[in-house]
Design an enzyme around this catalytic site. Structure first.
Site, short mmCIF file in Angstrom:
data_model
loop_
_atom_site.label_atom_id
_atom_site.label_comp_id
_atom_site.label_asym_id
_atom_site.label_seq_id
_atom_site.Cartn_x
_atom_site.Cartn_y
_atom_site.Cartn_z
N LYS A 195 41.70 -40.94 -40.95
CA LYS A 195 40.52 -40.71 -41.79
C LYS A 195 39.58 -39.70 -41.13
CE LYS A 195 36.48 -42.29 -42.32
NZ LYS A 195 35.79 -41.03 -42.70
N GLU A 269 36.06 -43.84 -28.40
CA GLU A 269 35.49 -42.73 -27.63
C GLU A 269 34.12 -42.46 -28.25
OE1 GLU A 269 34.14 -39.56 -26.66
OE2 GLU A 269 35.86 -38.44 -27.47
N CYS A 303 30.53 -34.77 -27.56
CA CYS A 303 30.28 -36.08 -26.97
C CYS A 303 29.98 -35.94 -25.49
CB CYS A 303 31.47 -37.00 -27.20
SG CYS A 303 33.02 -36.27 -26.68
N GLU A 402 21.16 -40.09 -27.11
CA GLU A 402 22.05 -38.99 -27.50
C GLU A 402 21.43 -38.28 -28.70
OE1 GLU A 402 26.01 -39.76 -29.39
OE2 GLU A 402 26.71 -38.39 -27.84
#
Ligand code: NAI
Ligand code: MG
Length: 499
Positions: A195, A269, A303, A402
């Site tokens: 997906k 992750e 990331c 983040e």
């Protein structure tokens, strides 16, 4: 729904593939619309205009895809074919992607907004490397014969594929993240329902088509477009044996909890707030160049972005000045324009998130040294300038959370022990960097930093052979290499009496 004409810069091949702008799901060999007919548009982040319309897959579509993957796993031939035959199909798959690298790079640049050059040199180059590397694995998956202490007993292990894998990927490196998921799963003999993110569904659909053309048996790789609802249906499906996810820590926690309850295999992750440390004896030119790339690469949407920069106080002003100058010179524009160095953010949502953090940095007393706004001369699109703050308070939101955009916060420090402690004072642990000419400082810090990857006089290195993943809230499990393959294998121990 009228679909905007794709930009002039597109090649005929990509224009032809985009066609009338409708792209259906991939289930086995079929290309169905969503069972309930829902669709959504994928947008060009440089303009905010629609590129194409894709199905919003619901639970019924996910069920059909998982059934196709289940049948392909249980009935074969993918899992049961010889390792060399499976390797050959994967080699052809890698070659098919390599043959279409230019087209795929254009599609990625259009759908994601990233500079075309970056899409070619990073996304496509690494995707091809990754597929080629894992195409080498089927013939090298070995069990062991074990030295058990029971007389006249043969004890050995078999490594067997985990089964049907639900793989959910984000929008920052759409094709590359799909390859990171799909390649080890297929090498292990698993089947997949992939997906892609709702912001960037196109390259995954193209990847699925190329896999079929390359001879992957139907049902081994199925592609579901849709948003978090589609992803959740995949996670919740009882016939999915393993979930692999890359994305936000919030969604990762939820998926991990669900996988725990259902006892599904899971790899995650997730996010980061990675510290990048410039020691007093660093090569400052190299440190500035590397630290600039560490945060602003891919418009900060990585990331493992180096988003907290710790600089030894004696060099702080010099390093900050040099970074600010580079930031001011950066040319922003659509990914498909040849002169573009930095593309837009992915979406209006991310633009609001990033500008919200910039506001919060200002309000919290951080000093804005570069950027901070929308670039001049760029109309429409989700652009934001490369932004640099300096601060002394590690507890500011911009220094803790983040942001996932081109926003760097630089912080001065005095001693190595102090900076190691501050670097580790975060819930995250994905990556960390050290710039120094001292071997002992480099390796002392490499051992002290709580991060899945540590870069010394470099940033963001990646290779299919080198494990990648997070400490703490940055993830569960490792991708790449032997370790990554192992996440798609079960170990079966066989005891056979020789009496
Ligand atoms: P997200 O985590 O919501 O989306 C990532 C993927 O998960 C997409 O395919 C999405 O459709 C799917 N998803 C969303 N909710 C789900 C659910 N409940 N169950 C299963 N699948 C689900 O991330 P989003 O909203 O796109 O971005 C938000 C923030 O997440 C970013 O600002 C960034 O901080 C972080 N992020 C981190 C990434 C990384 O590489 N670690 C990649 C993308 C986002
Ligand atoms: Mg989300």
């Amino acid at each position: 729904m009228p679909v905007a004409a794709p930009p002039e810069a597109l090649s005929d091949a990509v224009r032809a593939w985009l066609g009338d702008g409708r792209h259906n799901l991939l289930i086995g060999e079929e290309r169905p619309a969503a069972a309930d007919g829902r669709t959504f548009e994928t947008l060009d982040p440089a303009t905010g205009k629609a590129i194409a319309e894709v199905p919003q897959a619901g639970a019924a579509d996910v069920d059909a895809a998982v059934r196709a993957a289940r049948a392909a796993f249980d009935e074969g031939p993918w899992r049961t074919m010889t390792p060399s035959a499976r390797a050959r199909v994967l080699q052809r798959f890698a070659a098919a992607v390599a043959d279409r690298a230019d087209e795929l790079a254009e599609l990625e640049s259009l759908d994601n907004g990233k500079p075309l050059k970056l899409a070619r040199k990073v996304d496509l180059a690494e995707t091809i490397d990754y597929l080629e590397y894992f195409a080498g694995w089927p013939t090298k998956i070995e069990g062991d014969v074990l030295p058990v202490s029971t007389p006249e007993m043969l004890c050995y292990t078999r490594r067997e594929p985990v089964g049907v894998c639900g793989q959910i990927v984000p929008w920052n490196f759409p094709l590359l993240m799909a390859a990171w998921k799909v390649a080890p799963a297929l090498a292990a003999g698993c089947t997949v329902v992939l997906k892609p993110a709702e912001q960037t569904p196109l390259s995954a659909l193209r990847l699925g088509e190329l896999a079929l053309e390359a001879g992957l048996p139907p049902g081994v790789l199925n592609v579901m477009t849709g948003d978090g609802e589609t992803g959740a249906a995949l996670v919740d499906h009882p016939s999915v044996d393993k979930i692999a996810f890359t994305g936000s820590t919030a969604v990762g926690r939820e998926i991990g909890a669900k996988a725990g309850r259902a006892l599904k295999r899971v790899t995650l992750e997730l996010g980061g707030k990675s510290p990048n440390i410039v020691l007093p004896d660093a090569d400052l030119d190299a440190a500035v160049k590397g630290s600039f790339q560490a945060i602003y690469f891919n418009t900060g949407q990585a990331c493992n972005a180096g988003s907290r920069l710790f600089v030894a106080r004696e060099h702080f002003d010099e390093v900050v000045g040099a970074l600010a100058e580079r930031a001011r010179k950066t040319r922003l524009g659509p990914g498909l324009d040849a002169g573009t160095q930095m593309g837009p953010l992915i979406s209006q949502e991310q633009l609001e998130r990033v500008t919200g953090y910039i506001e919060s940095g200002r309000a919290g007393g951080a000093e804005l040294v570069a950027g901070g706004g929308r670039p001049e001369g760029v109309d429409g699109g989700y652009f934001v300038e490369p932004t640099l703050f300096t601060a002394t308070d590690d507890r500011l939101d911009i220094a803790r959370e983040e942001i996932f955009g081109p926003v760097l916060v630089a912080l001065p420090y005095e001693t190595l022990e102090e900076v190691a402690a501050r670097a580790n004072d975060t819930e995250y642990g994905l990556a960390a960097g050290v710039w120094t000419r001292s071997l002992s400082s480099a390796h002392r810090l490499a051992a002290m930093l709580q991060a899945g990857s540590v870069y010394v006089n470099a940033w963001g290195m990646s290779d299919p052979a080198a494990p990648f993943g997070g400490y703490k809230a940055s993830g569960v499990g490792r991708e790449h290499g032997h370790a990554g393959l192992g996440q798609y294998l079960e170990t079966k121990t066989v005891w056979a009496s020789l009496r």
